[in-house]
Design a protein around this motif. Structure first.
Motif, PDB file in Angstrom:
ATOM      1  N   TYR A   1     -41.384   6.527  28.206  1.00 46.90           N
ATOM      2  CA  TYR A   1     -42.071   5.419  27.537  1.00 46.90           C
ATOM      3  C   TYR A   1     -41.471   4.080  27.964  1.00 46.90           C
ATOM      4  CZ  TYR A   1     -43.695   2.146  24.093  1.00 46.90           C
ATOM      5  OH  TYR A   1     -44.226   1.028  23.512  1.00 46.90           O
ATOM      6  N   ARG A   2     -40.144   3.968  27.924  1.00 46.25           N
ATOM      7  CA  ARG A   2     -39.494   2.699  28.279  1.00 46.25           C
ATOM      8  C   ARG A   2     -39.780   2.305  29.728  1.00 46.25           C
ATOM      9  NH1 ARG A   2     -35.420   5.041  25.156  1.00 46.25           N
ATOM     10  NH2 ARG A   2     -34.304   5.719  27.017  1.00 46.25           N
ATOM     11  N   GLU A   3     -39.783   3.273  30.618  1.00 46.14           N
ATOM     12  CA  GLU A   3     -39.985   2.992  32.041  1.00 46.14           C
ATOM     13  C   GLU A   3     -41.401   2.508  32.348  1.00 46.14           C
ATOM     14  OE1 GLU A   3     -39.228   2.720  36.160  1.00 46.14           O
ATOM     15  OE2 GLU A   3     -37.795   3.020  34.537  1.00 46.14           O
ATOM     16  N   PHE A   4     -42.398   3.073  31.685  1.00 44.81           N
ATOM     17  CA  PHE A   4     -43.782   2.811  32.074  1.00 44.81           C
ATOM     18  C   PHE A   4     -44.596   2.016  31.055  1.00 44.81           C
ATOM     19  CE2 PHE A   4     -42.665   6.662  34.567  1.00 44.81           C
ATOM     20  CZ  PHE A   4     -42.877   6.141  35.832  1.00 44.81           C
ATOM     21  N   ARG A   5     -44.004   1.605  29.963  1.00 46.12           N
ATOM     22  CA  ARG A   5     -44.782   0.910  28.922  1.00 46.12           C
ATOM     23  C   ARG A   5     -45.414  -0.381  29.413  1.00 46.12           C
ATOM     24  NH1 ARG A   5     -39.607  -0.407  25.261  1.00 46.12           N
ATOM     25  NH2 ARG A   5     -38.645  -1.896  26.670  1.00 46.12           N
ATOM     26  N   ARG A   6     -44.852  -0.976  30.440  1.00 47.87           N
ATOM     27  CA  ARG A   6     -45.388  -2.239  30.957  1.00 47.87           C
ATOM     28  C   ARG A   6     -46.812  -2.091  31.484  1.00 47.87           C
ATOM     29  NH1 ARG A   6     -42.060  -0.157  34.873  1.00 47.87           N
ATOM     30  NH2 ARG A   6     -42.777  -0.202  37.035  1.00 47.87           N
ATOM     31  N   PHE A   7     -47.234  -0.866  31.769  1.00 49.40           N
ATOM     32  CA  PHE A   7     -48.589  -0.648  32.269  1.00 49.40           C
ATOM     33  C   PHE A   7     -49.628  -0.609  31.152  1.00 49.40           C
ATOM     34  CE2 PHE A   7     -45.941   1.018  35.719  1.00 49.40           C
ATOM     35  CZ  PHE A   7     -46.468   0.306  36.777  1.00 49.40           C
ATOM     36  N   GLY A   8     -49.182  -0.487  29.907  1.00 50.06           N
ATOM     37  CA  GLY A   8     -50.107  -0.449  28.779  1.00 50.06           C
ATOM     38  C   GLY A   8     -51.149   0.634  28.972  1.00 50.06           C
ATOM     39  N   SER A   9     -52.412   0.277  28.870  1.00 52.89           N
ATOM     40  CA  SER A   9     -53.484   1.268  29.027  1.00 52.89           C
ATOM     41  C   SER A   9     -54.001   1.327  30.470  1.00 52.89           C
ATOM     42  CB  SER A   9     -54.637   0.953  28.065  1.00 52.89           C
ATOM     43  OG  SER A   9     -55.176  -0.320  28.368  1.00 52.89           O
ATOM     44  N   GLN A  10     -53.359   0.611  31.368  1.00 47.81           N
ATOM     45  CA  GLN A  10     -53.761   0.611  32.780  1.00 47.81           C
ATOM     46  C   GLN A  10     -53.118   1.785  33.515  1.00 47.81           C
ATOM     47  OE1 GLN A  10     -56.085  -1.613  33.907  1.00 47.81           O
ATOM     48  NE2 GLN A  10     -56.118  -2.043  31.709  1.00 47.81           N
ATOM     49  N   PRO A  11     -53.722   2.233  34.615  1.00 46.12           N
ATOM     50  CA  PRO A  11     -53.103   3.313  35.391  1.00 46.12           C
ATOM     51  C   PRO A  11     -51.712   2.912  35.894  1.00 46.12           C
ATOM     52  CG  PRO A  11     -55.375   2.974  36.075  1.00 46.12           C
ATOM     53  CD  PRO A  11     -55.024   1.848  35.146  1.00 46.12           C
ATOM     54  N   ILE A  12     -50.810   3.878  35.870  1.00 44.85           N
ATOM     55  CA  ILE A  12     -49.437   3.646  36.331  1.00 44.85           C
ATOM     56  C   ILE A  12     -49.439   3.503  37.846  1.00 44.85           C
ATOM     57  CG2 ILE A  12     -47.163   4.719  36.574  1.00 44.85           C
ATOM     58  CD1 ILE A  12     -47.683   6.024  33.817  1.00 44.85           C
ATOM     59  N   GLN A  13     -48.746   2.486  38.301  1.00 48.21           N
ATOM     60  CA  GLN A  13     -48.550   2.261  39.735  1.00 48.21           C
ATOM     61  C   GLN A  13     -47.082   2.520  40.045  1.00 48.21           C
ATOM     62  OE1 GLN A  13     -51.284   1.374  41.618  1.00 48.21           O
ATOM     63  NE2 GLN A  13     -52.379   1.576  39.681  1.00 48.21           N
ATOM     64  N   GLY A  14     -46.806   3.233  41.112  1.00 53.17           N
ATOM     65  CA  GLY A  14     -45.426   3.449  41.516  1.00 53.17           C
ATOM     66  C   GLY A  14     -44.797   4.638  40.816  1.00 53.17           C
ATOM     67  N   SER A  15     -43.458   4.656  40.901  1.00 62.22           N
ATOM     68  CA  SER A  15     -42.665   5.761  40.368  1.00 62.22           C
ATOM     69  C   SER A  15     -41.461   5.210  39.629  1.00 62.22           C
ATOM     70  CB  SER A  15     -42.173   6.648  41.517  1.00 62.22           C
ATOM     71  OG  SER A  15     -43.263   7.176  42.241  1.00 62.22           O
ATOM     72  N   ALA A  16     -40.823   6.066  38.849  1.00 61.39           N
ATOM     73  CA  ALA A  16     -39.583   5.692  38.163  1.00 61.39           C
ATOM     74  C   ALA A  16     -38.452   5.713  39.192  1.00 61.39           C
ATOM     75  CB  ALA A  16     -39.284   6.671  37.032  1.00 61.39           C
ATOM     76  N   MET A  17     -37.710   4.639  39.220  1.00 64.45           N
ATOM     77  CA  MET A  17     -36.640   4.517  40.200  1.00 64.45           C
ATOM     78  C   MET A  17     -35.294   4.881  39.580  1.00 64.45           C
ATOM     79  SD  MET A  17     -38.572   3.761  42.549  1.00 64.45           S
ATOM     80  CE  MET A  17     -38.059   2.960  44.017  1.00 64.45           C
ATOM     81  N   GLY A  18     -34.441   5.427  40.414  1.00 64.02           N
ATOM     82  CA  GLY A  18     -33.085   5.760  39.987  1.00 64.02           C
ATOM     83  C   GLY A  18     -32.183   4.549  40.080  1.00 64.02           C
ATOM     84  N   PRO A  19     -30.910   4.732  39.762  1.00 62.26           N
ATOM     85  CA  PRO A  19     -29.978   3.603  39.737  1.00 62.26           C
ATOM     86  C   PRO A  19     -29.746   2.950  41.104  1.00 62.26           C
ATOM     87  CG  PRO A  19     -28.822   5.680  39.362  1.00 62.26           C
ATOM     88  CD  PRO A  19     -30.284   5.978  39.367  1.00 62.26           C
ATOM     89  N   PHE A  20     -30.050   3.632  42.188  1.00 62.24           N
ATOM     90  CA  PHE A  20     -29.812   3.071  43.514  1.00 62.24           C
ATOM     91  C   PHE A  20     -31.106   2.684  44.226  1.00 62.24           C
ATOM     92  CE2 PHE A  20     -26.277   5.957  42.563  1.00 62.24           C
ATOM     93  CZ  PHE A  20     -25.265   5.021  42.498  1.00 62.24           C
ATOM     94  N   GLY A  21     -32.195   2.544  43.458  1.00 61.78           N
ATOM     95  CA  GLY A  21     -33.448   2.055  44.011  1.00 61.78           C
ATOM     96  C   GLY A  21     -34.341   3.098  44.654  1.00 61.78           C
ATOM     97  N   ALA A  22     -33.947   4.346  44.607  1.00 61.53           N
ATOM     98  CA  ALA A  22     -34.801   5.415  45.146  1.00 61.53           C
ATOM     99  C   ALA A  22     -35.517   6.096  43.983  1.00 61.53           C
ATOM    100  CB  ALA A  22     -33.947   6.429  45.903  1.00 61.53           C
ATOM    101  N   PRO A  23     -36.724   6.611  44.232  1.00 63.31           N
ATOM    102  CA  PRO A  23     -37.434   7.305  43.148  1.00 63.31           C
ATOM    103  C   PRO A  23     -36.627   8.501  42.632  1.00 63.31           C
ATOM    104  CG  PRO A  23     -38.896   6.950  45.023  1.00 63.31           C
ATOM    105  CD  PRO A  23     -37.514   6.572  45.456  1.00 63.31           C
ATOM    106  N   GLN A  24     -36.683   8.726  41.326  1.00 65.85           N
ATOM    107  CA  GLN A  24     -36.033   9.898  40.750  1.00 65.85           C
ATOM    108  C   GLN A  24     -36.828  11.130  41.159  1.00 65.85           C
ATOM    109  OE1 GLN A  24     -34.411   9.920  36.909  1.00 65.85           O
ATOM    110  NE2 GLN A  24     -34.186   7.708  36.785  1.00 65.85           N
ATOM    111  N   VAL A  25     -36.130  12.169  41.578  1.00 65.82           N
ATOM    112  CA  VAL A  25     -36.787  13.355  42.120  1.00 65.82           C
ATOM    113  C   VAL A  25     -36.364  14.594  41.340  1.00 65.82           C
ATOM    114  CG1 VAL A  25     -37.014  14.826  44.170  1.00 65.82           C
ATOM    115  CG2 VAL A  25     -36.885  12.344  44.425  1.00 65.82           C
TER     116      VAL A  25
END
Length: 161
Positions: free
Chosen positions: A66-90
């Motif tokens: 929720y905290r990571e993606f709430r900025r998108f509100g009701s719009q489709p999510i763009q991108g991915s959740a990033m880890g502490p070093f700027g790479a997507p969490q896998v």
């Protein structure tokens, strides 16, 4: 099999949705991660996510997603959740876990967020047993009752097919 951080599983769900030509809102993502976690507990006997979801007013929620993606509100999510070093969490999912995620996105991914929410709010769901009309707001939903619920669903589906 390993359980993964909520954001890594969220990225796996988002990637699968994109592979299937679908876009997801945060509410859809939250519910799909929860549903995939439930089916993993039922079918593989292991959690997909290494945290238990919380019972929020609008259903089960992994707060970090929720905290990571709430900025998108009701719009489709763009991108991915990033880890502490700027790479997507896998999440290095096993083939069985990947199959669960694929099936959940295929079977539930086209549903409107409110329809997904209704599924999680039905009587005797893990959320309803934990939330208890608001008395259990923000309490963890135990994996044991999630597993029990999804095993019951699996049994019912096998009986009707």
């Amino acid at each position: 099999m390993t359980a993964f951080a909520p954001l890594a599983v969220a990225n796996a769900v988002l990637d699968e949705a994109r592979d299937q030509g679908k876009s997801l809102t945060i509410m859809q993502l939250l519910k799909l991660v929860y549903i995939a976690h439930g089916w993993s507990l039922a079918l593989l006997n292991v959690p997909l996510v290494n945290e238990e979801p919380e019972a929020w007013q609008h259903g089960p929620v992994f707060p970090s997603i929720y905290r990571e993606f709430r900025r998108f509100g009701s719009q489709p999510i763009q991108g991915s959740a990033m880890g502490p070093f700027g790479a997507p969490q896998v999440a290095n999912l096993s083939d069985a876990q990947r199959s669960v995620v694929h099936s959940v996105v295929q079977n539930y991914g086209d549903m409107h967020a409110f329809s997904l929410s209704r599924i999680t709010h039905e009587t005797d769901t893990p959320w309803s047993k934990t939330y208890r009309g608001g008395l259990g707001s923000s309490e963890d939903i135990p994996n044991a009752i999630i597993a029990e619920h999804y095993k019951k669903l699996a049994h019912e589906r096998r009986a009707t097919s």
